[in-house]
Design a protein around this motif. Structure first.
Motif, mmCIF file in Angstrom:
data_model
loop_
_atom_site.group_PDB
_atom_site.id
_atom_site.type_symbol
_atom_site.label_atom_id
_atom_site.label_comp_id
_atom_site.label_asym_id
_atom_site.label_seq_id
_atom_site.Cartn_x
_atom_site.Cartn_y
_atom_site.Cartn_z
ATOM 1 N N ASP A 1 -32.439 -13.385 6.386
ATOM 2 C CA ASP A 1 -31.341 -12.424 6.382
ATOM 3 C C ASP A 1 -30.590 -12.462 7.710
ATOM 4 O O ASP A 1 -31.168 -12.749 8.763
ATOM 5 C CB ASP A 1 -31.882 -11.012 6.153
ATOM 6 N N HIS B 1 -22.638 -11.265 5.767
ATOM 7 C CA HIS B 1 -24.044 -10.899 5.889
ATOM 8 C C HIS B 1 -24.779 -11.370 4.633
ATOM 9 O O HIS B 1 -24.349 -11.100 3.513
ATOM 10 C CB HIS B 1 -24.196 -9.386 6.032
ATOM 11 N N GLU C 1 -28.384 -11.411 2.459
ATOM 12 C CA GLU C 1 -29.672 -10.766 2.219
ATOM 13 C C GLU C 1 -30.357 -11.483 1.056
ATOM 14 O O GLU C 1 -29.805 -11.565 -0.048
ATOM 15 C CB GLU C 1 -29.484 -9.291 1.866
ATOM 16 N N TYR C 2 -31.550 -11.988 1.321
ATOM 17 C CA TYR C 2 -32.283 -12.733 0.292
ATOM 18 C C TYR C 2 -33.221 -11.796 -0.468
ATOM 19 O O TYR C 2 -33.921 -10.981 0.133
ATOM 20 C CB TYR C 2 -33.089 -13.865 0.927
ATOM 21 N N ARG C 3 -33.223 -11.934 -1.795
ATOM 22 C CA ARG C 3 -34.128 -11.187 -2.654
ATOM 23 C C ARG C 3 -34.965 -12.183 -3.459
ATOM 24 O O ARG C 3 -34.619 -12.517 -4.602
ATOM 25 C CB ARG C 3 -33.338 -10.261 -3.582
#
Length: 258
Positions: free
Chosen positions: A193, A208, A210-212
């Motif tokens: 992230d 930005h 953000e990894y899920r």
């Protein structure tokens, strides 16, 4: 073979199928594969590995000779390491000198990394990175100029791996990143992230990420809640074809807009 694009075209022709059929077989779009054959873009590692699993030598594909021979598991591992090495070498680098200025004059003096006033010249790419809708991509190959940066601003990153792009737009203002600022990014930091210089399709942006991993999704968001409240969400599979990470933003040069 003359070059990688021609090699890829010959591989597909030898298989006896259309571009659309071959692209589907290795998990990319027909448009993406067409760009590979025309030499407009270079295949990502996942594509090269897909070709490798079909029996084509990765080193041969990257160095310009086509064998099409079968490989053992050990050879595949060695090929992967070779590809990673060559991919790293594709990053444009420049030898650098750490220096400092003599007080009161423009004379440069040799310096060490431990000197509090040490400076280093970093490349400013002609490519702009949008904090908004995106800028046409040039893959950050064209260097416009070099500017001196205080070494401490790199936070320990190797100057040879760092570059600078100018920000265009207002989608990152909540983190005090404004239109006209220069962001410094490290091209070796491409995981986890954080705020990155990226390409989505043919647009270059500062966003930005953000990894899920459980959902196998990546959230691409702005830092301007009022104007850009809804993030983009793409799957890992979509990211393979659409997303390219150029490097993580480690600091920026800010000009007060007020």
């Amino acid at each position: 073979m003359e070059n990688l694009a021609e090699i890829l075209k010959q591989i597909r022709l030898k298989s006896g199928v259309s571009q659309a059929e071959f692209a589907k077989k290795i998990g990319v779009s027909q448009r993406t594969w067409s760009a590979y054959e025309m030499g407009e873009t270079r295949p990502k590692m996942a594509t090269m590995l897909a070709l490798s699993s079909m029996g084509y030598e990765i080193p041969d594909l990257t160095t310009g000779s086509y064998q099409g021979s079968e490989r053992t598991a050990g050879a595949a591992s060695e090929a992967l390491q070779e590809l990673k090495k060559q991919e790293k070498e594709l990053i444009p680098t420049k030898t650098f000198d750490i220096f400092r200025l003599r007080h009161g004059t423009g004379v440069t003096l040799a310096a060490k990394e431990t000197d509090f006033d040490a400076l280093v010249l970093l490349p400013v790419f002609s490519q702009a990175a949008a904090a908004g809708r995106g800028q046409p991509e040039t893959q950050l190959r064209e260097i416009d100029k070099y500017i001196p940066i205080v070494l401490e601003m790199l936070g320990g990153a190797n100057p040879a791996n760092c570059g600078i792009v100018r920000v265009v737009g207002d989608s990152m203002t909540d983190m005090n990143l404004f239109n006209g600022d220069f962001v410094i990014f490290d091209r070796t930091q491409i995981e986890g992230d954080g705020v990155y210089v990226i390409s989505i399709g043919s647009d270059v942006r500062v966003k930005h990420l953000e990894y899920r991993p459980i959902e196998r999704k990546i959230v691409i968001s702005s830092e301007n809640a009022k104007r850009y409240p809804n993030p983009e969400i793409i799957s890992y599979e979509q990211a393979e074809n659409l997303l390219r990470i150029h490097g993580k933003v480690i600091s920026w040069l800010h000009r007060n807009p007020y």
